[in-house]
Design an enzyme around this catalytic site. Structure first.
Site, PDB file in Angstrom:
ATOM      1  N   TYR A  69       3.353 -18.305  45.098  1.00 52.99           N
ATOM      2  CA  TYR A  69       3.982 -18.897  43.914  1.00 52.99           C
ATOM      3  C   TYR A  69       3.006 -18.913  42.742  1.00 52.99           C
ATOM      4  O   TYR A  69       3.353 -18.539  41.616  1.00 52.99           O
ATOM      5  CB  TYR A  69       4.460 -20.308  44.224  1.00 52.99           C
ATOM      6  CG  TYR A  69       5.101 -21.017  43.046  1.00 52.99           C
ATOM      7  CD1 TYR A  69       6.419 -20.770  42.695  1.00 52.99           C
ATOM      8  CD2 TYR A  69       4.365 -21.936  42.286  1.00 52.99           C
ATOM      9  CE1 TYR A  69       7.002 -21.411  41.605  1.00 52.99           C
ATOM     10  CE2 TYR A  69       4.939 -22.572  41.199  1.00 52.99           C
ATOM     11  CZ  TYR A  69       6.258 -22.315  40.864  1.00 52.99           C
ATOM     12  OH  TYR A  69       6.825 -22.944  39.779  1.00 52.99           O
ATOM     13  N   LYS A 114       3.361 -16.934  38.942  1.00 50.09           N
ATOM     14  CA  LYS A 114       3.372 -17.585  37.639  1.00 50.09           C
ATOM     15  C   LYS A 114       2.203 -17.119  36.772  1.00 50.09           C
ATOM     16  O   LYS A 114       2.347 -17.015  35.539  1.00 50.09           O
ATOM     17  CB  LYS A 114       3.358 -19.105  37.814  1.00 50.09           C
ATOM     18  CG  LYS A 114       4.646 -19.656  38.408  1.00 50.09           C
ATOM     19  CD  LYS A 114       5.866 -19.283  37.569  1.00 50.09           C
ATOM     20  CE  LYS A 114       7.151 -19.906  38.079  1.00 50.09           C
ATOM     21  NZ  LYS A 114       8.311 -19.581  37.213  1.00 50.09           N
ATOM     22  N   ARG A 116      20.996 -26.067  35.924  1.00 52.68           N
ATOM     23  CA  ARG A 116      20.392 -27.270  36.495  1.00 52.68           C
ATOM     24  C   ARG A 116      18.929 -27.353  36.056  1.00 52.68           C
ATOM     25  O   ARG A 116      18.350 -26.397  35.565  1.00 52.68           O
ATOM     26  CB  ARG A 116      20.467 -27.279  38.025  1.00 52.68           C
ATOM     27  CG  ARG A 116      19.667 -26.173  38.698  1.00 52.68           C
ATOM     28  CD  ARG A 116      19.673 -26.331  40.206  1.00 52.68           C
ATOM     29  NE  ARG A 116      18.728 -25.422  40.858  1.00 52.68           N
ATOM     30  CZ  ARG A 116      18.307 -25.556  42.105  1.00 52.68           C
ATOM     31  NH1 ARG A 116      18.749 -26.546  42.840  1.00 52.68           N
ATOM     32  NH2 ARG A 116      17.456 -24.696  42.618  1.00 52.68           N
ATOM     33  N   ASP A 147      22.618 -12.933  40.283  1.00 56.01           N
ATOM     34  CA  ASP A 147      21.617 -13.173  41.316  1.00 56.01           C
ATOM     35  C   ASP A 147      20.358 -12.414  40.904  1.00 56.01           C
ATOM     36  O   ASP A 147      20.283 -11.191  41.039  1.00 56.01           O
ATOM     37  CB  ASP A 147      22.121 -12.682  42.669  1.00 56.01           C
ATOM     38  CG  ASP A 147      21.122 -12.925  43.796  1.00 56.01           C
ATOM     39  OD1 ASP A 147      19.985 -13.353  43.522  1.00 56.01           O
ATOM     40  OD2 ASP A 147      21.477 -12.665  44.962  1.00 56.01           O
TER      41      ASP A 147
END
Length: 254
Positions: free
Chosen positions: A159, A163, A20, A65
């Site tokens: 987050y 990154k 996706r 996973d």
């Protein structure tokens, strides 16, 4: 011909989180160029796999996973068992989580880091040995503009940190393995129209700010990222390693 440099005929490519969003966009781009695809994700998306196969792509699926620390090594082993060699690895699997740091739970933090950073490191680690044995390969990591800037109005320190770490991991691996013909690059997307960002674009407070801070005043598409991924995964970028390509509609110019 210059366009031949973008062809991936005879190459195999593993894309994590490839059923996706950005991952699917990358898979389509690599498949268009002739790569044999191995798509991995935590949940099988039969509609996406059917779409890829109906389009004529040679694609296999592996359930993985990436929050499981044992999953990356198994994924690489399973990929090699399926296709024999691994020419291209795209570490795309990731999760986004917002929240105030003072109330950010340890469990949420660990899950985010386990997918966004730990799995990238572990998958690169597992891929390096076969790539060294075959005397070459390409690794593409998906970072984010959040590795460069502190997004507003949402708060997402964890987050952003994950990154930023992916970006430095990319540069370090590129330096370490360049002499062995292994190129390692990353893409830092801005706001891309996917299921992951749908909630933000539906938020009456967040969406106008995201748009106003993007000079092109629109979100990007998975195809935008796929096109850049094709460049970085193909011989068209044979002299490029250790780079983090920002694709953000100009967001980080302001």
């Amino acid at each position: 011909m210059i366009f031949d440099l973008f062809r991936l005929d005879g190459k195999s490519a593993l894309v994590t989180g490839g059923t996706r969003g950005i991952g699917l966009g990358i898979a389509k781009a690599l498949g268009d160029a002739g790569a044999r695809l191995v798509i991995a994700s935590r949940q099988e998306n039969q509609a996406a796999l059917t779409e890829l196969r109906d389009a004529g792509y040679n694609v296999d699926y592996i359930n993985a996973d990436m929050s499981d620390p044992d999953a990356p090594a198994k994924l690489i082993a399973d990929t090699l068992a399926l296709v024999g060699r691994l020419d291209i690895l795209v570490n795309n699997a990731g999760v986004a989580q917002h929240g105030d740091t003072e109330t950010f739970s340890t469990d949420t933090y660990r899950r985010l880091m386990s997918i966004n950073l730990d799995s990238v490191f572990y998958t690169c680690r597992a891929a390096l040995t076969p790539m060294r044995q075959q005397k070459g390969g390409v690794i593409l990591n998906i970072g984010s503009i959040s590795g460069y800037i502190s997004n507003i109005p949402q708060r997402q320190a964890a987050y952003n940190a994950s990154k930023a770490a992916v970006h430095m991991l990319t540069k370090s691996l590129a330096s370490d393995y360049a002499e062995e013909n292994i190129r390692v690059n990353a893409i830092a997307p801005g706001y891309i129209s996917t299921a992951m960002t749908a909630g933000g674009f539906a938020n009456e407070e967040w969406a106008p700010i995201w748009t106003d801070m993007t000079p092109m005043r629109r979100p990007g598409t998975p195809q935008d990222i796929g096109a850049a991924a094709l460049y970085l995964c193909s011989d068209a970028s044979s002299y490029v390693t250790g780079e983090v390509l920002v694709i953000d509609g100009g967001y980080t110019t302001r």
